[in-house]
Design a protein around this motif. Structure first.
Motif, PDB file in Angstrom:
ATOM      1  N   ASP A 297      35.841  44.367  62.419  1.00 26.54           N
ATOM      2  CA  ASP A 297      36.469  45.648  62.739  1.00 26.54           C
ATOM      3  C   ASP A 297      37.431  46.151  61.674  1.00 26.54           C
ATOM      4  N   GLY A 298      37.417  45.572  60.491  1.00 26.51           N
ATOM      5  CA  GLY A 298      38.150  46.142  59.363  1.00 26.51           C
ATOM      6  C   GLY A 298      39.651  45.944  59.383  1.00 26.51           C
ATOM      7  N   HIS A 299      40.137  44.830  59.938  1.00 33.29           N
ATOM      8  CA  HIS A 299      41.578  44.575  59.921  1.00 33.29           C
ATOM      9  C   HIS A 299      42.033  43.941  58.605  1.00 33.29           C
ATOM     10  N   VAL A 300      41.131  43.245  57.907  1.00 29.76           N
ATOM     11  CA  VAL A 300      41.502  42.516  56.701  1.00 29.76           C
ATOM     12  C   VAL A 300      41.295  43.385  55.468  1.00 29.76           C
ATOM     13  N   VAL A 301      42.349  43.489  54.661  1.00 25.58           N
ATOM     14  CA  VAL A 301      42.291  44.127  53.348  1.00 25.58           C
ATOM     15  C   VAL A 301      42.255  42.989  52.335  1.00 25.58           C
ATOM     16  N   HIS A 302      41.161  42.894  51.609  1.00 27.36           N
ATOM     17  CA  HIS A 302      40.922  41.717  50.762  1.00 27.36           C
ATOM     18  C   HIS A 302      41.269  42.018  49.315  1.00 27.36           C
ATOM     19  N   LEU A 303      42.096  41.140  48.711  1.00 30.79           N
ATOM     20  CA  LEU A 303      42.532  41.276  47.315  1.00 30.79           C
ATOM     21  C   LEU A 303      42.117  40.023  46.568  1.00 30.79           C
ATOM     22  N   ARG A 304      41.414  40.214  45.463  1.00 28.42           N
ATOM     23  CA  ARG A 304      40.953  39.080  44.648  1.00 28.42           C
ATOM     24  C   ARG A 304      41.248  39.369  43.181  1.00 28.42           C
ATOM     25  N   SER A 305      41.942  38.452  42.524  1.00 23.96           N
ATOM     26  CA  SER A 305      42.291  38.605  41.116  1.00 23.96           C
ATOM     27  C   SER A 305      41.659  37.478  40.311  1.00 23.96           C
ATOM     28  N   LEU A 306      41.377  37.756  39.034  1.00 23.63           N
ATOM     29  CA  LEU A 306      40.834  36.755  38.122  1.00 23.63           C
ATOM     30  C   LEU A 306      41.878  36.237  37.138  1.00 23.63           C
ATOM     31  N   THR A 307      43.049  36.822  37.149  1.00 27.00           N
ATOM     32  CA  THR A 307      44.044  36.509  36.123  1.00 27.00           C
ATOM     33  C   THR A 307      44.519  35.064  36.193  1.00 27.00           C
ATOM     34  N   LYS A 308      44.813  34.576  37.400  1.00 23.77           N
ATOM     35  CA  LYS A 308      45.361  33.223  37.538  1.00 23.77           C
ATOM     36  C   LYS A 308      44.351  32.157  37.133  1.00 23.77           C
ATOM     37  N   SER A 309      43.084  32.408  37.406  1.00 25.51           N
ATOM     38  CA  SER A 309      42.074  31.390  37.163  1.00 25.51           C
ATOM     39  C   SER A 309      41.416  31.520  35.801  1.00 25.51           C
ATOM     40  N   ALA A 310      41.745  32.559  35.038  1.00 22.71           N
ATOM     41  CA  ALA A 310      41.125  32.742  33.725  1.00 22.71           C
ATOM     42  C   ALA A 310      42.193  32.841  32.636  1.00 22.71           C
ATOM     43  N   ALA A 311      42.806  34.004  32.514  1.00 23.46           N
ATOM     44  CA  ALA A 311      43.801  34.203  31.455  1.00 23.46           C
ATOM     45  C   ALA A 311      44.685  35.380  31.837  1.00 23.46           C
ATOM     46  N   PRO A 312      45.964  35.344  31.442  1.00 22.79           N
ATOM     47  CA  PRO A 312      46.869  36.441  31.810  1.00 22.79           C
ATOM     48  C   PRO A 312      46.444  37.776  31.234  1.00 22.79           C
ATOM     49  N   GLY A 313      45.706  37.765  30.125  1.00 19.02           N
ATOM     50  CA  GLY A 313      45.253  39.026  29.546  1.00 19.02           C
ATOM     51  C   GLY A 313      44.058  39.625  30.246  1.00 19.02           C
ATOM     52  N   LEU A 314      43.424  38.876  31.151  1.00 17.80           N
ATOM     53  CA  LEU A 314      42.289  39.418  31.910  1.00 17.80           C
ATOM     54  C   LEU A 314      42.844  40.124  33.146  1.00 17.80           C
ATOM     55  N   ARG A 315      43.405  41.301  32.922  1.00 19.23           N
ATOM     56  CA  ARG A 315      44.047  42.043  34.010  1.00 19.23           C
ATOM     57  C   ARG A 315      42.982  42.803  34.794  1.00 19.23           C
ATOM     58  N   VAL A 316      42.219  42.052  35.570  1.00 16.31           N
ATOM     59  CA  VAL A 316      41.153  42.636  36.379  1.00 16.31           C
ATOM     60  C   VAL A 316      41.214  42.013  37.771  1.00 16.31           C
ATOM     61  N   ALA A 317      41.234  42.862  38.772  1.00 11.85           N
ATOM     62  CA  ALA A 317      41.221  42.433  40.163  1.00 11.85           C
ATOM     63  C   ALA A 317      40.449  43.478  40.956  1.00 11.85           C
ATOM     64  N   ALA A 318      40.232  43.186  42.221  1.00  2.00           N
ATOM     65  CA  ALA A 318      39.606  44.159  43.110  1.00  2.00           C
ATOM     66  C   ALA A 318      40.281  44.063  44.467  1.00  2.00           C
TER      67      ALA A 318
END
Length: 468
Positions: A297-318
């Motif tokens: 029913d759409g209660h969860v807003v999902h945030l996923r980042s790649l910065t912590k698991s790759a490199a601080p310069g990979l400023r990409v998330a969704a």
């Protein structure tokens, strides 16, 4: 070398002429200096440019070179008016700056939120970015919500509860979180958070003018009974949660609590922002699926980042949400910065869909296990009381409780003087902390330095205890 010597001769000649001349007096022309020093016009011109940059001479187009006018007395700027214009400073800024500060030379870092450079896939990322940059299409304007194929990858990673149309690409997890708080709440609203919780979430909430209310959490994550009580007491419609390897505590929401937390959120008619920053940092076993994977029913807003698991310069998330909430998120991101740079999106997609991504995750898992084991072993040898009762099964940090009465802020300062960087626990609490803690990061230093790092920390703690 000859050109360098010629340039130095020209510079020294001009310095001598300037020293004995009045401001505005003409200096020898380029032709004269070329003949005098047997230097090329390019060398002479470069010498003039260097002295002009120092403010000693002034080159006037079509007229020649002159001694620069002596600077007049400089008035001290009066910036005091800004104090009134700006008003009070938002709380939490100093903590964020301290968290992101680079460690001093020679210090051993047991603080920080990123992988040690030795663990970052810099070569693979650099190659992917170089290939993306050579493709003209990557520099063109794409969809404001981000590339569809990259959004589809993030949607699959969320467990299947979201699709590409629900996702929007963001320049890092912090930007995504800030946008979500502004899109889903207005100034004066209440935000429920785990206690302790991510320092960046507290800073973003306060910057958005939200009232932050803590909900107690333990080694099994947030307590559902206390969450339900907080919803009932405050009328909040927004809860921020890190259900997997929470920063700073390392807690993972237990299986029996997952359904209870979802039920409390659903009963309150609220949203749960799931910060899934550590999805790729499981060290023992497999990580449970995201909460968004079972959210009809759409209660969860999902945030996923790649910065912590790759490199601080990979400023990409969704970040993704269904229904009107998703539309508001996309609108908020558009107002913030239009879209994420095309070459970075393309390089990210190439990286996470290539064999290099799986190899990197395996290598990081092995390396972080070794670093975590080395830090725990050093704590058992030199500071047994600081060994956590529950060791996180993933993530980047240990949450170490300090002896009662310890001032963790003063201890962090004393540790820095000993040459080891740690971060105090107090700023991670939105209200009064129940006890003193340190967040100890095992991702930022190699295993062979852990013993010395803890020795230094032990000296700092011993010194604080003796002085007390």
């Amino acid at each position: 070398m000859e050109n360098g010597n010629a340039a130095e001769r020209v510079i020294q000649d001009l310095r001598g002429l300037v020293a004995g001349a009045a401001p505005g007096e003409r200096l020898p022309s380029v032709r004269e200096l070329t003949a005098r020093h047997r230097a090329s016009p390019v060398t002479v011109t470069d010498a003039i440019r260097r002295l002009a940059a120092e403010g000693l001479i002034e080159a006037r187009a079509g007229r020649g070179t002159f001694v620069a006018a002596a600077p007049g007395p400089r008035r001290t700027p009066d910036l005091s008016w800004q104090t009134v214009a700006l008003g009070p400073r938002p709380p939490g800024e100093e903590d964020m700056q301290a968290l992101l500060a680079l460690p001093p030379t020679g210090a051993i870092p047991l603080s920080g939120g990123y992988l040690d450079p030795d663990l970052q896939p810099a070569a693979a990322l650099g190659a992917a970015l170089a290939r993306a940059a050579r493709q003209p299409a990557s520099w063109q304007r794409g969809p404001t919500e981000g590339r569809e194929d990259l959004r589809a990858w993030f949607a699959r990673e969320s467990g299947g509860g979201l699709n590409a149309g629900d996702m929007v690409i963001c320049p890092g997890g912090q930007a995504a979180l800030s946008s979500a708080l502004r899109a889903l709440a207005v100034a004066g609203d209440t935000l429920l958070v785990e206690s302790p919780t991510y320092l960046g979430a507290l800073a973003a909430a306060r910057a958005a003018g939200l009232r932050v209310v803590p909900v107690p959490a333990d080694a099994d994550g947030v307590r559902p009974d206390q969450l339900a009580a907080a919803f009932a007491r405050t009328g909040a419609r927004l809860f921020y949660c890190q259900p997997l390897y929470a920063n700073p505590s390392g807690a993972t929401l237990s299986p029996d609590r997952r359904a209870e937390v979802r039920a409390a959120v659903r009963a309150a008619g609220a949203f749960l922002i799931e910060d899934d920053y550590a999805r790729d940092l499981a060290l023992d076993g497999e990580a449970p699926p995201p909460l968004a994977a079972d959210d009809p029913d759409g209660h969860v807003v999902h945030l996923r980042s790649l910065t912590k698991s790759a490199a601080p310069g990979l400023r990409v998330a969704a970040i993704g949400a269904r229904g009107p909430a998703g539309a508001r998120l996309r609108a908020a991101r558009l107002l913030d910065d239009f879209f994420v740079a095309g070459p970075l999106q393309q390089a990210t997609l190439e990286f996470v869909t290539s064999p290099a991504w799986a190899r990197h995750r395996r290598a990081v898992r092995t390396a972080l296990r070794a670093r975590r084991a080395a830090l725990l072993a050093a704590l058992r040898r030199h500071l047994p009381p600081l060994v956590p009762q529950a060791v996180p099964r993933g993530g980047l940090h240990l949450w170490a409780r300090l002896p009662d009465g310890t001032d963790e802020v003063a201890l962090a300062a004393a540790a820095a003087n000993e040459g080891v960087v740690v971060f105090p626990g107090r700023p991670w609490y939105p209200a009064e902390p129940p006890a003193a803690h340190l967040r100890l990061t095992y991702a930022a230093a190699p295993p062979e330095l852990m013993d010395e790092a803890v020795r230094r920390l032990a000296r700092a703690l011993g010194g604080r205890t003796a002085s007390s």
